[in-house]
Scaffold this motif. Structure first.
Motif, short mmCIF file in Angstrom:
data_model
loop_
_atom_site.label_atom_id
_atom_site.label_comp_id
_atom_site.label_asym_id
_atom_site.label_seq_id
_atom_site.Cartn_x
_atom_site.Cartn_y
_atom_site.Cartn_z
N MET A 9 0.83 -1.21 0.00
CA MET A 9 0.00 0.00 0.00
C MET A 9 0.86 1.26 0.00
O MET A 9 2.00 1.24 0.46
CB MET A 9 -0.90 0.00 1.25
CG MET A 9 -1.83 -1.19 1.35
SD MET A 9 -2.60 -1.37 2.98
CE MET A 9 -3.58 0.10 3.08
N ASP A 10 0.29 2.34 -0.47
CA ASP A 10 0.96 3.63 -0.44
C ASP A 10 1.24 4.01 1.02
O ASP A 10 0.40 3.81 1.89
CB ASP A 10 0.05 4.68 -1.10
CG ASP A 10 0.70 6.05 -1.12
OD1 ASP A 10 0.42 6.84 -0.19
OD2 ASP A 10 1.48 6.31 -2.05
N ARG A 12 1.29 6.77 2.63
CA ARG A 12 0.34 7.71 3.26
C ARG A 12 -0.93 6.99 3.72
O ARG A 12 -1.47 7.30 4.79
CB ARG A 12 -0.02 8.83 2.28
CG ARG A 12 1.16 9.75 1.99
CD ARG A 12 0.80 10.68 0.89
NE ARG A 12 0.56 9.85 -0.29
CZ ARG A 12 0.64 10.27 -1.54
NH1 ARG A 12 0.90 11.51 -1.79
NH2 ARG A 12 0.44 9.45 -2.55
N VAL A 13 -1.38 6.03 2.93
CA VAL A 13 -2.57 5.25 3.30
C VAL A 13 -2.29 4.41 4.54
O VAL A 13 -3.10 4.36 5.47
CB VAL A 13 -3.02 4.36 2.12
CG1 VAL A 13 -4.15 3.43 2.54
CG2 VAL A 13 -3.42 5.21 0.93
N ARG A 16 -2.03 6.69 7.69
CA ARG A 16 -3.35 7.15 8.13
C ARG A 16 -4.13 6.01 8.78
O ARG A 16 -4.75 6.18 9.83
CB ARG A 16 -4.14 7.73 6.96
CG ARG A 16 -5.46 8.36 7.42
CD ARG A 16 -6.27 8.97 6.29
NE ARG A 16 -6.84 7.90 5.46
CZ ARG A 16 -6.56 7.70 4.18
NH1 ARG A 16 -5.73 8.51 3.55
NH2 ARG A 16 -7.11 6.72 3.51
N ALA A 17 -4.08 4.82 8.19
CA ALA A 17 -4.80 3.67 8.73
C ALA A 17 -4.26 3.26 10.10
O ALA A 17 -5.01 2.87 10.99
CB ALA A 17 -4.74 2.50 7.76
N GLU A 22 -7.50 1.86 12.02
CA GLU A 22 -8.13 1.02 11.00
C GLU A 22 -7.27 -0.22 10.80
O GLU A 22 -7.78 -1.31 10.53
CB GLU A 22 -8.26 1.81 9.70
CG GLU A 22 -9.06 1.12 8.65
CD GLU A 22 -9.23 1.98 7.41
OE1 GLU A 22 -9.75 1.45 6.42
OE2 GLU A 22 -8.85 3.16 7.41
#
Length: 112
Positions: A9-10, A12-13, A16-17, A22
């Protein structure tokens, strides 16, 4: 686990998760007393769990959840004579309808 997340995954994603919970990464011992509802839970390196640890983990599965358990039965680091929780669970689940243990062979290690 972090390496795999950032590979898939990127960044930044992922960041944030992780910040919003999350995605949560926690030691196996942190599962005690918890119940996974509407979650995907991954147990990595499961060949090094004891039978009791594996039972504790598997009994945390709640409604609308999935568990992914990975491990290499040829690399058990438990004391001699102690049965791997992964090996025991795999054998027991082969006999149960609706559970699908898979024997997946990977060709080589993940590059550094």
């Amino acid at each position: 686990m972090y390496d795999a997340l950032f590979d898939l995954m990127d960044s930044r994603v992922v960041e944030r998760a992780l910040q919003t919970n999350e995605i949560e990464i926690a030691p196996l011992a942190f599962m005690r007393g918890r119940h996974a509802v509407e979650r995907v839970v991954i147990l990595d390196e499961a060949q090094n769990t004891t039978a009791m640890q594996m039972k504790m983990f598997l009994t945390r599965l709640g409604e609308n959840s999935r568990m992914i358990v990975t491990g290499d039965p040829s690399q058990v680091d438990l004391p001699p004579g102690q049965v791997s929780g992964l090996a025991e669970a795999t054998q027991l689940l082969k006999e149960r309808r609706g559970h699908r243990p898979r024997d997946v062979q990977r060709r080589g290690r993940h590059p550094p």
